[in-house]
Design a protein around this motif. Sequence first.
Motif, short mmCIF file in Angstrom:
data_model
loop_
_atom_site.label_atom_id
_atom_site.label_comp_id
_atom_site.label_asym_id
_atom_site.label_seq_id
_atom_site.Cartn_x
_atom_site.Cartn_y
_atom_site.Cartn_z
N VAL A 1 38.13 13.17 63.37
CA VAL A 1 36.82 12.54 63.21
C VAL A 1 35.72 13.38 63.86
CG1 VAL A 1 35.44 10.52 63.83
CG2 VAL A 1 37.75 10.22 62.97
N ARG A 2 35.97 13.84 65.06
CA ARG A 2 34.96 14.63 65.78
C ARG A 2 34.58 15.88 64.98
NH1 ARG A 2 34.52 18.99 69.04
NH2 ARG A 2 33.07 18.88 70.78
N GLU A 3 35.59 16.59 64.48
CA GLU A 3 35.33 17.82 63.72
C GLU A 3 34.57 17.53 62.43
OE1 GLU A 3 39.35 19.16 63.38
OE2 GLU A 3 39.23 20.39 65.21
N LEU A 4 34.91 16.41 61.77
CA LEU A 4 34.21 16.05 60.54
C LEU A 4 32.75 15.67 60.82
CD1 LEU A 4 37.04 14.07 58.74
CD2 LEU A 4 36.06 16.26 58.03
N TYR B 1 28.85 25.39 69.86
CA TYR B 1 28.43 24.95 71.19
C TYR B 1 28.17 23.46 71.36
CZ TYR B 1 23.62 24.59 69.50
OH TYR B 1 22.51 24.23 68.81
N LEU B 2 28.25 22.65 70.35
CA LEU B 2 27.93 21.23 70.49
C LEU B 2 28.94 20.55 71.40
CD1 LEU B 2 25.97 19.03 69.63
CD2 LEU B 2 27.45 18.56 67.69
N GLN B 3 28.46 19.95 72.46
CA GLN B 3 29.29 19.26 73.44
C GLN B 3 29.14 17.75 73.29
OE1 GLN B 3 31.40 21.02 75.55
NE2 GLN B 3 30.69 22.72 74.27
N GLU B 4 30.10 17.00 73.80
CA GLU B 4 30.14 15.55 73.65
C GLU B 4 28.84 14.85 74.06
OE1 GLU B 4 32.76 13.83 72.22
OE2 GLU B 4 33.49 15.86 71.86
N ASN B 5 28.24 15.28 75.15
CA ASN B 5 27.09 14.57 75.69
C ASN B 5 25.76 15.28 75.47
OD1 ASN B 5 28.53 12.27 76.68
ND2 ASN B 5 29.35 13.60 78.26
N ASP B 6 25.74 16.30 74.61
CA ASP B 6 24.46 16.94 74.26
C ASP B 6 23.54 15.92 73.61
OD1 ASP B 6 25.29 19.38 75.18
OD2 ASP B 6 25.69 20.24 73.21
N PHE C 1 22.06 6.83 68.74
CA PHE C 1 23.12 7.83 68.69
C PHE C 1 22.59 9.15 69.22
CE2 PHE C 1 23.95 4.74 65.34
CZ PHE C 1 25.21 4.31 65.73
N THR C 2 22.35 9.17 70.51
CA THR C 2 21.74 10.35 71.11
C THR C 2 22.75 11.43 71.46
OG1 THR C 2 21.85 9.27 73.27
CG2 THR C 2 19.77 9.10 72.04
N SER C 3 24.04 11.12 71.35
CA SER C 3 25.05 12.14 71.69
C SER C 3 26.17 12.12 70.65
CB SER C 3 25.64 11.89 73.08
OG SER C 3 26.44 10.73 73.06
N LEU D 1 28.67 9.22 71.33
CA LEU D 1 28.24 7.90 70.84
C LEU D 1 28.46 7.78 69.34
CD1 LEU D 1 24.94 7.35 72.86
CD2 LEU D 1 27.11 6.13 73.14
N LEU D 2 28.14 8.84 68.62
CA LEU D 2 28.32 8.86 67.17
C LEU D 2 29.81 8.79 66.83
CD1 LEU D 2 26.64 8.98 64.61
CD2 LEU D 2 26.66 11.47 64.79
N CYS D 3 30.64 9.52 67.53
CA CYS D 3 32.08 9.50 67.29
C CYS D 3 32.66 8.11 67.55
CB CYS D 3 32.79 10.51 68.18
SG CYS D 3 32.59 12.22 67.66
N GLU D 4 32.25 7.49 68.63
CA GLU D 4 32.74 6.14 68.97
C GLU D 4 32.41 5.16 67.85
OE1 GLU D 4 31.36 4.78 72.81
OE2 GLU D 4 31.89 6.71 73.71
N TYR D 5 31.17 5.22 67.36
CA TYR D 5 30.75 4.30 66.31
C TYR D 5 31.55 4.53 65.03
CZ TYR D 5 27.91 1.75 62.96
OH TYR D 5 27.50 0.88 61.97
#
Length: 84
Positions: free
Chosen positions: A3-6, A23-28, A65-67, A70-74
């Motif tokens: 899911v994260r990669e997609l 470079y995209l990190q979980e909390n960026d 969905f600032t990070s 958060l988007l992955c969790e949703y």
Amino acid sequence: MNVRELIIEAISENSFVDNAYEYLQENDNLIQLGMNSLSFIKLVITLENKFGFEFDDVNLDYNKFTSLSLLCEYVKEKIKNNES
């Protein structure tokens, strides 16, 4: 792909984060990286098509969905609920 990669692929496709894979990190903060209301709606449409669900109307606010995390969790929660 998980899911994260997609989701990162979808962010890249909607081009508010160049080189998201690198470079995209979980909390960026996605807003600071260039996400705005238009790019968010494009991202929502892409994610809905990729994962086969619809965002709830109350969640069509990019400020929620600032990070990436958060988007992955949703998205994971929507997929889980869609399978039930």
